[in-house]
Design a protein around this motif. Structure first.
Motif, PDB file in Angstrom:
ATOM      1  N   ARG A  37      26.654  76.779  -1.564  1.00 53.70           N
ATOM      2  CA  ARG A  37      26.231  75.427  -1.922  1.00 53.70           C
ATOM      3  C   ARG A  37      26.037  75.312  -3.436  1.00 53.70           C
ATOM      4  NH1 ARG A  37      24.223  72.087   2.239  1.00 53.70           N
ATOM      5  NH2 ARG A  37      22.906  70.987   0.734  1.00 53.70           N
ATOM      6  N   ALA A  38      25.383  76.320  -4.019  1.00 50.18           N
ATOM      7  CA  ALA A  38      25.128  76.296  -5.461  1.00 50.18           C
ATOM      8  C   ALA A  38      26.434  76.344  -6.247  1.00 50.18           C
ATOM      9  CB  ALA A  38      24.229  77.464  -5.851  1.00 50.18           C
ATOM     10  N   ARG A  39      27.369  77.146  -5.779  1.00 50.84           N
ATOM     11  CA  ARG A  39      28.658  77.266  -6.480  1.00 50.84           C
ATOM     12  C   ARG A  39      29.418  75.944  -6.453  1.00 50.84           C
ATOM     13  NH1 ARG A  39      33.377  78.707  -4.076  1.00 50.84           N
ATOM     14  NH2 ARG A  39      32.243  79.473  -2.243  1.00 50.84           N
ATOM     15  N   HIS A  40      29.480  75.326  -5.285  1.00 46.31           N
ATOM     16  CA  HIS A  40      30.182  74.043  -5.184  1.00 46.31           C
ATOM     17  C   HIS A  40      29.463  72.955  -5.983  1.00 46.31           C
ATOM     18  CE1 HIS A  40      33.156  75.428  -2.397  1.00 46.31           C
ATOM     19  NE2 HIS A  40      32.296  75.684  -1.430  1.00 46.31           N
ATOM     20  N   LEU A  41      28.133  72.989  -5.961  1.00 45.95           N
ATOM     21  CA  LEU A  41      27.370  71.964  -6.674  1.00 45.95           C
ATOM     22  C   LEU A  41      27.617  72.061  -8.182  1.00 45.95           C
ATOM     23  CD1 LEU A  41      25.284  69.686  -6.566  1.00 45.95           C
ATOM     24  CD2 LEU A  41      23.495  71.428  -6.788  1.00 45.95           C
ATOM     25  N   GLU A  42      27.563  73.255  -8.734  1.00 47.54           N
ATOM     26  CA  GLU A  42      27.769  73.408 -10.173  1.00 47.54           C
ATOM     27  C   GLU A  42      29.180  72.979 -10.575  1.00 47.54           C
ATOM     28  OE1 GLU A  42      25.723  74.012 -12.654  1.00 47.54           O
ATOM     29  OE2 GLU A  42      24.153  73.902 -11.131  1.00 47.54           O
ATOM     30  N   ALA A  43      30.151  73.386  -9.760  1.00 43.15           N
ATOM     31  CA  ALA A  43      31.533  73.007 -10.077  1.00 43.15           C
ATOM     32  C   ALA A  43      31.706  71.493  -9.985  1.00 43.15           C
ATOM     33  CB  ALA A  43      32.492  73.710  -9.121  1.00 43.15           C
ATOM     34  N   GLY A  44      31.119  70.882  -8.952  1.00 34.82           N
ATOM     35  CA  GLY A  44      31.238  69.436  -8.786  1.00 34.82           C
ATOM     36  C   GLY A  44      30.581  68.670  -9.913  1.00 34.82           C
ATOM     37  N   ILE A  45      29.409  69.115 -10.333  1.00 35.49           N
ATOM     38  CA  ILE A  45      28.720  68.454 -11.445  1.00 35.49           C
ATOM     39  C   ILE A  45      29.530  68.579 -12.728  1.00 35.49           C
ATOM     40  CG2 ILE A  45      26.708  68.599 -12.968  1.00 35.49           C
ATOM     41  CD1 ILE A  45      25.033  69.244 -10.484  1.00 35.49           C
ATOM     42  N   ARG A  87      13.967  68.875   5.218  1.00 38.29           N
ATOM     43  CA  ARG A  87      13.689  68.423   3.861  1.00 38.29           C
ATOM     44  C   ARG A  87      14.892  68.757   2.978  1.00 38.29           C
ATOM     45  NH1 ARG A  87       8.600  67.282   2.368  1.00 38.29           N
ATOM     46  NH2 ARG A  87       8.902  68.045   0.246  1.00 38.29           N
ATOM     47  N   PRO A  88      15.257  67.871   2.053  1.00 36.17           N
ATOM     48  CA  PRO A  88      16.346  68.193   1.119  1.00 36.17           C
ATOM     49  C   PRO A  88      15.985  69.416   0.281  1.00 36.17           C
ATOM     50  CG  PRO A  88      15.723  65.868   0.977  1.00 36.17           C
ATOM     51  CD  PRO A  88      14.663  66.551   1.786  1.00 36.17           C
ATOM     52  N   VAL A  89      16.999  70.092  -0.218  1.00 36.40           N
ATOM     53  CA  VAL A  89      16.780  71.240  -1.090  1.00 36.40           C
ATOM     54  C   VAL A  89      16.389  70.698  -2.468  1.00 36.40           C
ATOM     55  CG1 VAL A  89      17.799  73.291  -2.130  1.00 36.40           C
ATOM     56  CG2 VAL A  89      18.464  72.597   0.194  1.00 36.40           C
ATOM     57  N   ARG A  90      15.136  70.900  -2.826  1.00 33.87           N
ATOM     58  CA  ARG A  90      14.627  70.285  -4.056  1.00 33.87           C
ATOM     59  C   ARG A  90      15.412  70.726  -5.289  1.00 33.87           C
ATOM     60  NH1 ARG A  90      10.011  67.572  -5.390  1.00 33.87           N
ATOM     61  NH2 ARG A  90       9.602  67.491  -7.634  1.00 33.87           N
ATOM     62  N   GLY A  91      15.789  71.986  -5.330  1.00 35.03           N
ATOM     63  CA  GLY A  91      16.512  72.490  -6.486  1.00 35.03           C
ATOM     64  C   GLY A  91      17.839  71.766  -6.689  1.00 35.03           C
ATOM     65  N   GLU A  92      18.515  71.433  -5.586  1.00 30.96           N
ATOM     66  CA  GLU A  92      19.780  70.712  -5.697  1.00 30.96           C
ATOM     67  C   GLU A  92      19.560  69.308  -6.257  1.00 30.96           C
ATOM     68  OE1 GLU A  92      22.053  72.921  -1.936  1.00 30.96           O
ATOM     69  OE2 GLU A  92      21.405  70.829  -1.759  1.00 30.96           O
ATOM     70  N   LEU A  93      18.522  68.643  -5.759  1.00 31.08           N
ATOM     71  CA  LEU A  93      18.240  67.302  -6.244  1.00 31.08           C
ATOM     72  C   LEU A  93      17.794  67.321  -7.705  1.00 31.08           C
ATOM     73  CD1 LEU A  93      16.427  65.636  -3.199  1.00 31.08           C
ATOM     74  CD2 LEU A  93      18.864  65.824  -3.691  1.00 31.08           C
ATOM     75  N   GLU A  94      17.033  68.315  -8.090  1.00 34.21           N
ATOM     76  CA  GLU A  94      16.602  68.418  -9.485  1.00 34.21           C
ATOM     77  C   GLU A  94      17.800  68.637 -10.411  1.00 34.21           C
ATOM     78  OE1 GLU A  94      13.772  71.561  -9.332  1.00 34.21           O
ATOM     79  OE2 GLU A  94      12.053  70.208  -9.042  1.00 34.21           O
ATOM     80  N   ARG A  95      18.739  69.467  -9.956  1.00 37.24           N
ATOM     81  CA  ARG A  95      19.933  69.712 -10.778  1.00 37.24           C
ATOM     82  C   ARG A  95      20.735  68.425 -10.943  1.00 37.24           C
ATOM     83  NH1 ARG A  95      22.887  70.017 -14.114  1.00 37.24           N
ATOM     84  NH2 ARG A  95      24.651  71.428 -14.475  1.00 37.24           N
ATOM     85  N   LEU A  96      20.887  67.662  -9.878  1.00 39.82           N
ATOM     86  CA  LEU A  96      21.598  66.391  -9.947  1.00 39.82           C
ATOM     87  C   LEU A  96      20.864  65.388 -10.826  1.00 39.82           C
ATOM     88  CD1 LEU A  96      22.734  66.035  -6.238  1.00 39.82           C
ATOM     89  CD2 LEU A  96      24.264  66.028  -8.204  1.00 39.82           C
ATOM     90  N   ALA A  97      19.538  65.309 -10.658  1.00 40.04           N
ATOM     91  CA  ALA A  97      18.747  64.373 -11.455  1.00 40.04           C
ATOM     92  C   ALA A  97      18.857  64.695 -12.940  1.00 40.04           C
ATOM     93  CB  ALA A  97      17.287  64.409 -11.007  1.00 40.04           C
ATOM     94  N   GLY A  98      18.870  65.977 -13.282  1.00 40.37           N
ATOM     95  CA  GLY A  98      19.016  66.368 -14.677  1.00 40.37           C
ATOM     96  C   GLY A  98      20.365  65.974 -15.243  1.00 40.37           C
ATOM     97  N   ALA A  99      21.430  66.150 -14.441  1.00 41.13           N
ATOM     98  CA  ALA A  99      22.763  65.769 -14.896  1.00 41.13           C
ATOM     99  C   ALA A  99      22.852  64.262 -15.095  1.00 41.13           C
ATOM    100  CB  ALA A  99      23.813  66.240 -13.893  1.00 41.13           C
ATOM    101  N   ILE A 100      22.251  63.507 -14.190  1.00 39.87           N
ATOM    102  CA  ILE A 100      22.264  62.047 -14.292  1.00 39.87           C
ATOM    103  C   ILE A 100      21.503  61.592 -15.539  1.00 39.87           C
ATOM    104  CG2 ILE A 100      21.407  59.927 -13.218  1.00 39.87           C
ATOM    105  CD1 ILE A 100      21.955  61.326 -10.490  1.00 39.87           C
TER     106      ILE A 100
END
Length: 380
Positions: free
Chosen positions: A308-316, A348-361
């Motif tokens: 999940r982390a690998r795909h998330l970083e690549a997608g961002i 519950r959503p994975v908070r770390g994933e949402l924080e990473r997205l929020a930071g990118a936004i």
């Protein structure tokens, strides 16, 4: 029109000939060439220039006491292309009013099509449907397949706006058929390829899995024949999103296929010679966005946190390479996808994933979307 040096030379030649003919009093040919120049300007993504020429054409026809309805239809269509929707509606209505008997049937058909398209873009769906239905029926009676096809495509967008996706899908299918039969190549045929893909998306919106899958094969074959590689990736992405909603057991495979398709077809588009054509740039931008969307989508089907982390970083990373408004929209939509996935799974959503997205936004500078992302985090 491909926007290369030859296209700009063609425009310069048209302008020179128009000026010479006007000075020589050859207004009949001047009007004809002004129409050619309008189409050339629009093809090169120059709506302001096209609008100027269309107005000159209408004014010249009126000054000479010639039938003006045709020039008014051109003006209405140019206004529509320039996003002046209210003015386009008014010009289309005036064209009908000024049509002479010999040209009335075709003028009314074209003007109602343009007027209906303008009304739709203004959000006046009832008025749009009346005009577009009339245009579709009249075009069919006149044997004007391309006009009938474009009217059906506009009606499909009205159906989507009114939350009738199955009806929209049917309209898109019929639109594709009319446009494909209108001409073997050219704008109508190219639009038929878009309508095939949009029909798949509409069936998917209606959660018609079987129908969407069936039409996807047709749409992909049509897009491949037309070398519209971004549409192949788009259709595969539509099926992946549908699988996530309606066929979770097949979602991982569908998302992996969509990711492979997006990457492969984006590479095929990128391998083309550089072009300044606006449509070609738009296709390449869509292709890049589909790659980012596909990689983010894979986060939702991965089980292992490392994957999940690998795909998330690549997608961002891929999303941040897009134009800022599209990057913000794509990342914001995905943040809410993750929240929705967690709610459906009663987790519950994975908070770390949402924080990473929020930071990118936040880094993109969209304050409203940044505030929304922070609000989501605050609720966890």
């Amino acid at each position: 029109m491909i926007a290369d040096g030859k296209a700009f030379v063609r425009i310069a030649q048209l302008r020179g000939r128009i000026a010479a003919l006007a000075r020589g009093g050859r207004y009949d040919l001047t009007l004809e060439l002004l129409g050619d120049l309008v189409r050339a300007d629009l093809g090169l993504g120059l709506p302001a220039d096209a609008l100027l020429r269309a107005r000159q054409s209408a004014r010249l026809a009126e000054e000479r006491g010639e039938p003006i309805a045709g020039s008014l239809v051109v003006l209405a269509a140019t206004l529509l292309s320039a996003n002046a929707f209210g003015e386009a509606v008014d010009a289309a209505a005036l064209a009908i009013d000024r049509a002479v008997p010999a040209e009335r049937a075709r003028i009314e058909t074209m003007a109602r099509l343009v007027g209906g398209a303008g009304q739709r873009r203004l959000g006046r769906f009832a008025e749009a449907r009346i005009l577009l239905d009339a245009a579709r029926g009249a075009a069919a009676r006149l044997g004007e397949r391309s006009l009938a096809g474009f009217a059906l495509a506009e009606l499909a967008w009205v159906d989507l706006a009114e939350d009738r996706p199955a009806a929209a899908a049917t309209c898109f299918e019929f639109a594709a058929e009319f446009l494909r039969r209108a001409e073997p190549d050219g704008p109508a045929y190219r639009s038929s390829v878009d309508c095939e893909a949009l029909a798949v998306a509409a069936w998917a919106t209606a959660d018609e899995l079987e129908r969407a899958t069936e039409r996807a094969a047709v749409a992909a074959d049509t897009a491949r024949a037309a070398q519209r590689f971004e549409l192949i990736a788009y259709v595969d992405g539509v099926l992946a999103d549908l699988a996530l909603r309606a066929a979770p057991d097949a979602a991982a495979e569908a998302c992996a296929l969509a990711a492979e398709s997006a990457t492969t077809n984006a590479e095929a588009l990128a391998a083309r010679p550089p072009s300044t054509d606006g449509l070609e740039r738009g296709r390449q931008n869509l292709a890049r966005e589909l790659v980012a969307q596909a990689r983010l989508r894979q986060v939702r089907t991965a089980d292992a946190s490392e994957d999940r982390a690998r795909h998330l970083e690549a997608g961002i990373e891929l999303a941040l390479a897009l134009e800022r408004p599209r990057a913000s929209a794509r990342l914001g939509a995905f943040l809410f996808d993750l929240v929705d996935d967690a709610e459906r799974a009663a987790q519950r959503p994975v908070r770390g994933e949402l924080e990473r997205l929020a930071g990118a936004i936040a880094g993109l500078g969209d304050q409203e979307l940044t505030a929304m992302a922070r609000a989501v985090l605050a609720e966890l």
